[in-house]
Enzyme design. Structure first.
Site, PDB file in Angstrom:
ATOM      1  N   GLU A 461      26.129  36.327  45.972  1.00 25.96           N
ATOM      2  CA  GLU A 461      27.382  35.646  45.636  1.00 25.96           C
ATOM      3  C   GLU A 461      27.948  34.878  46.826  1.00 25.96           C
ATOM      4  O   GLU A 461      29.056  35.151  47.287  1.00 25.96           O
ATOM      5  CB  GLU A 461      28.392  36.656  45.091  1.00 25.96           C
ATOM      6  CG  GLU A 461      27.886  37.277  43.811  1.00 25.96           C
ATOM      7  CD  GLU A 461      28.929  38.084  43.042  1.00 25.96           C
ATOM      8  OE1 GLU A 461      29.986  38.373  43.604  1.00 25.96           O
ATOM      9  OE2 GLU A 461      28.654  38.398  41.861  1.00 25.96           O
ATOM     10  N   GLU A 537      22.454  40.912  39.009  1.00 24.96           N
ATOM     11  CA  GLU A 537      23.543  41.900  38.960  1.00 24.96           C
ATOM     12  C   GLU A 537      24.225  41.776  37.605  1.00 24.96           C
ATOM     13  O   GLU A 537      24.618  40.679  37.209  1.00 24.96           O
ATOM     14  CB  GLU A 537      24.537  41.636  40.104  1.00 24.96           C
ATOM     15  CG  GLU A 537      25.502  42.774  40.308  1.00 24.96           C
ATOM     16  CD  GLU A 537      26.416  42.532  41.506  1.00 24.96           C
ATOM     17  OE1 GLU A 537      25.926  42.218  42.599  1.00 24.96           O
ATOM     18  OE2 GLU A 537      27.634  42.644  41.307  1.00 24.96           O
TER      19      GLU A 537
HETATM   20  C1  GAL Z   1      30.055  41.603  42.355  1.00 26.97           C
HETATM   21  C2  GAL Z   1      29.624  41.874  43.774  1.00 26.97           C
HETATM   22  C3  GAL Z   1      29.469  43.369  44.025  1.00 26.97           C
HETATM   23  C4  GAL Z   1      30.641  44.106  43.496  1.00 26.97           C
HETATM   24  C5  GAL Z   1      30.794  43.820  42.025  1.00 26.97           C
HETATM   25  C6  GAL Z   1      31.895  44.583  41.354  1.00 26.97           C
HETATM   26  O1  GAL Z   1      30.585  40.347  42.200  1.00 26.97           O
HETATM   27  O2  GAL Z   1      28.392  41.251  44.022  1.00 26.97           O
HETATM   28  O3  GAL Z   1      29.322  43.614  45.390  1.00 26.97           O
HETATM   29  O4  GAL Z   1      31.768  43.717  44.200  1.00 26.97           O
HETATM   30  O5  GAL Z   1      31.052  42.439  41.893  1.00 26.97           O
HETATM   31  O6  GAL Z   1      31.967  44.232  40.011  1.00 26.97           O
END
Ligand code: GAL
Length: 844
Positions: A461, A537
């Protein structure tokens, strides 16, 4: 809330719990896996063999807090007047320095987990620990160790190697400044030969400064991974230079072998490198040798060779077959240096139309992202605990982990190699600056022989590099991808991108990773059908273990459908990723709960609620969704429990996760209906609560395959203690994990119990930490007591080096509350060969 303040609710728990029986079954399997693998948790991926010595340097350190602001409280260091003026001048790293007030400890060590919590909004992402520039008195730590260098070491090169320290290190030996390291995750090493007093006592001191952080999550503080002292011939193999690449042809594998030999001696050397390949049983199955070549004094030379591995046994998630290459550099037939390199033979392919293939077979990536901390120990995770954590994830059918958002601990990678868990291995700093490239280079070289790794990730991100700085993003990513390919031509490179992947860094990637937003991959796939995709993710579902109502006053989230606004429930994301052939699969955020990022609530929550299991590894209900749809065994999970005192007459949702065809629900022995289980879904009923029981029956082909019952339990009257293993190694490193539970008069687990329990540990073990998985509990991780959270707590006990017995007793803590029958357990610790280690200083 009639007189109960929110503060008082901390640790009192809200209402409900997951079934401990099921929790224990996950543990049971892990324990069996550990027992079956004698090397579990103690093997290193890259280890030395004679004549090299690779000594564990973890035992016998001393520690004291320094100060980030005031030199007077920082061993007088940093007054700003000639601090680094003369070599050899640092008195704290010399004989005669008084460290009698320093605390004795062994590494790995995380001092952040020992600190109290602070109600300071700016510390939210780090789990409300007083670490950072605003907390100078608890953000700098000094480690000191005395050690002998025997006369027999004369002429050898000696390296001190750190697997990872949080965060900035200044290293001193015998009064001399040696060097610095400025990041929290990459391993680093220094050649300290020139500074050693041979045949005498030596002193090493590390000033560790955790004032700067990288992550928006808990990162720990201190020397939280292993330290090694490595001694070798001046003609030796280079650091992390050895590689073994394999290419399958028929049932044999063509091996490409390479390494670099360095010569720190005074004369040129005519050297040869040999490779002996062993199978898992230690049989030699192939060998090779290089041409002899000259290695100039003060120079280095690359050596390569080819070998054929007949009837190669492939590495897979079901059968993680490993081989070992023993790499030896020799001159005139004499071995001068050697190391062991573990590797596996397997093929990996990402196909834009058909998804992911391991060894030519289609396989969905059923992954989870994880940070590295655990209850009780923070970031200083004992090797055996890495195995335990992976065992819990495997139990729910997870076949891959992503090391978000940093380079992992070697033992986590090693455990993945040995257990058959695939890995997306991520670097910390996304940059083509010297530091970013150095971190990336170390990561790729360090782990490129690990068969578990299927994807290198260069970042997560990076909003700016995907948007306003897209042009720079593409250039940075291109350099990083090129670096990965140069060091490891066998693996694809990706990044976790939260965006449309249409520009910037994405243009440089081999395969495209999408974070969240299920609409984006479909569109991208339609427009770029030639580019392989996966979910880097997903999910960010949230839930509190054993809780069935969202309650912002108690900072809890219900276990049915909690999710953040940008996320998806397990059912939502897996119905998407699990049904599209072109999707390789994905990584759910997160496997384990972690400290920091206390989403969805802030203070007094101190950890996230994203975990599919809690901080201890106790399953939440979502765990069983994955077990049903990721696992390959019949599965049935009924929730909630049936202890809702005071809610008689209320209508409650009753859910079942199952991969069977149909499920019937019985309430107090009477059926209330039978439902077909939708593919990748669940079944649910609404039931009017009255004390008694609910029971689910799962059918396949009309036959009952599994049943599960929840009964209203009685008062808590007793404690139960169970251990993951009854015998552990007496090596000062191994740990036993104990589950503490509340029982009613009929011996049933009480899923709502929140009793305070104290622990007495005697014999050949010591307490390493405690936890209960409550995201809102601010009790100490280090004291020998803990409240149960919804019926459960965890105690981690480490062996000493003396074989014998560890006695653990769990008793009621405090004078108030009901009496509880205490529980006792004895664990034996068996004598094992100790890992070669630097002898401990004599303690007077
Ligand atoms: C994502 C991020 C993670 C965590 C997650 C929580 O955007 O990559 O590290 O913060 O959100 O939902």
């Amino acid at each position: 809330m009639s007189g109960i303040s929110r503060r008082e609710l901390l640790c009192s728990g809200a209402a409900l719990s997951a079934s401990s029986l099921l929790a224990r079954s996950a543990w049971g399997r892990t324990a069996a896996m550990l027992a079956a693998n004698p090397q579990a948790g103690t093997a290193e991926a890259l280890a030395a063999v004679a004549p090299r010595e690779h000594l564990l340097f973890d035992f016998g350190w001393k520690f004291i807090f320094g100060n980030g602001n005031d030199p007077a409280k920082d061993l007088g260091f940093g007054k700003g007047q000639g601090d680094f003026a003369k070599t050899g001048d640092f008195g704290f790293a010399k004989a005669g320095f008084d460290d009698s007030k320093w605390r004795e400890l062994n590494l790995p060590h995380d001092w952040a987990v020992e600190l109290p919590f602070v109600d300071d909004q700016e510390q939210l992402s780090h789990g409300f620990k007083p670490i950072g520039r605003r907390y100078p008195e608890s953000s700098v730590g000094w480690y000191r160790r005395e050690f002998d260098v025997p006369a027999s070491d004369r002429g050898k090169r000696v390296w001190v190697e750190f697997d990872g320290v949080f965060r900035d290190v200044l290293l001193f030996v015998n009064g001399c400044f040696i060097g610095r390291n400025n990041n929290g995750y990459a391993p680093f090493r220094f050649d300290i030969t020139d500074f050693l007093a041979v045949g005498a006592k030596n002193y090493i001191v590390a000033r560790v400064d955790a004032s700067f952080g990288d992550g928006w999550f808990y990162e720990g503080a201190g020397i939280y991974r292993h330290v090694w002292l490595t001694k070798m011939d001046p003609l030796h193999l280079g650091a992390w230079e050895s590689y073994v690449r394999s290419e399958l042809s028929g049932d044999s594998a063509a091996l490409t072998l390479g390494t670099v030999v360095s010569n720190e001696g005074k004369q040129n050397e005519n050297a040869r490198v040999t490779w002996r390949i062993e199978d898992a049983k230690g049989n030699t199955v192939a060998s090779a040798e290089s041409q002899a070549q000259s290695v100039p004094a003060d120079g280095s030379t690359e050596f390569t060779a080819k070998a054929k591995l007949p009837k190669a046994r492939l590495w897979s998630v079901e059968e993680p077959n490993l081989y070992t290459a023993i790499v030896t550099v020799e001159t005139e037939g004499k071995a001068r240096d050697a190391e062991r390199v573990n590797f596996g033979v397997r093929t990996v392919r990402f196909d834009a139309a058909k998804g992911f293939f391991l060894n030519g077979k289609s396989l969905k990536i059923q992954g989870t992202c994880n940070h590295q901390d655990h209850a009780g120990v923070g970031a200083a995770v004992p090797d055996r605990l890495q195995w335990f954590r992976l065992g819990v994830l495997r139990e729910m059918g997870c076949n891959a982990v992503r090391t978000s958002h940093n380079m992992p601990t070697p033992e986590w990678v090693d455990a993945c190699d040995r257990m058959g868990m695939m890995m997306m291995c991520e670097t910390r700093q996304m940059s083509s600056n010297p530091e970013g490239l150095e971190q990336l280079e170390v990561m790729v070289k360090r782990y490129r022989n690990s068969p578990s790794i299927i994807i290198w990730s260069i970042g997560n991100e990076e909003w700016l590099l995907q948007g306003p700085m897209a042009e720079e993003g593409e250039k940075i990513a291109t350099t990083m991808v090129r670096k990965c390919h140069e060091l490891d031509p066998t693996r694809v490179v990706s990044a976790a991108v939260n965006g449309d992947n249409e520009k910037g860094l994405s243009n440089a990637l081999d395969i495209i990773g999408f974070n969240y937003d299920l609409k984006r991959p479909e569109k991208f796939h339609a427009e770029h059908p030639e580019r392989p995709l996966f979910g880097s993710e997903t999910s960010s579902a949230i839930s509190t273990r054993g809780v069935y109502a969202t309650d912002p006053l108690r900072n809890t989230v219900n276990s049915y459908d909690g999710v953040v606004s940008w996320g998806e429930t397990p059912e939502e994301w897996w119905t998407y990723y699990g049904t599209r052939e072109w999707e390789a699969g994905g990584f759910a955020w997160t496997g384990f709960d972690y400290r920091g990022e206390p989403t969805p609530y802030g203070w007094p929550s101190i950890n996230s609620q994203f975990g599919i299991v809690d901080m201890c590894g106790f399953p939440k209900d979502y765990f069983y969704y994955y077990k049903a749809w990721w696992g390959n065994q019949p599965a049935l999970h009924l929730f909630p429990h049936w202890d809702f005192k005071g809610r008689e007459g209320d209508t409650l949702p009753v859910w079942v996760y199952s991969n069977l065809e149909e499920v019937e629900l019985l309430v107090n022995g009477k059926t209330i209906g039978r439902q077909k289980v939708p593919h990748l879904g669940h079944v649910e009923w609404k039931v009017r609560y009255e004390p008694g029981s609910i029971e689910a029956r799962g059918f396949r082909g009309g036959k009952t395959v599994l049943t599960e019952k929840r009964e209203t339990t009685g008062e808590t009257v007793a404690i139960r203690l169970t251990a993951d293993r009854s015998q552990i190694n007496a090596d000062g490193e191994d740990v036993v994990l104990l589950t503490v539970e509340a029982l009613d008069p009929q011996g049933r687990h009480v899923p709502t119990a929140n009793n305070r329990i104290a622990f007495h540990i005697t014999g050949e073990g010591k307490l390493l930490g405690v936890g209960n998985g409550d995201p809102n509990c601010q009790e100490s991780d280090k004291e020998p007591k803990r409240s149960l959270f919804n019926g459960l707590a965890q105690v981690i006990v480490q062996s000493t080096k003396q074989p014998g017995e560890i006695h653990i007793e769990a008793v009621k803590d405090g004078w108030d509350g009901p009496n509880l029958t205490s529980a006792k357990l004895t664990i034996t610790t068996q004598q094992v060969p100790l890992r070669p280690a630097v002898p401990e200083p004599h303690v007077s």
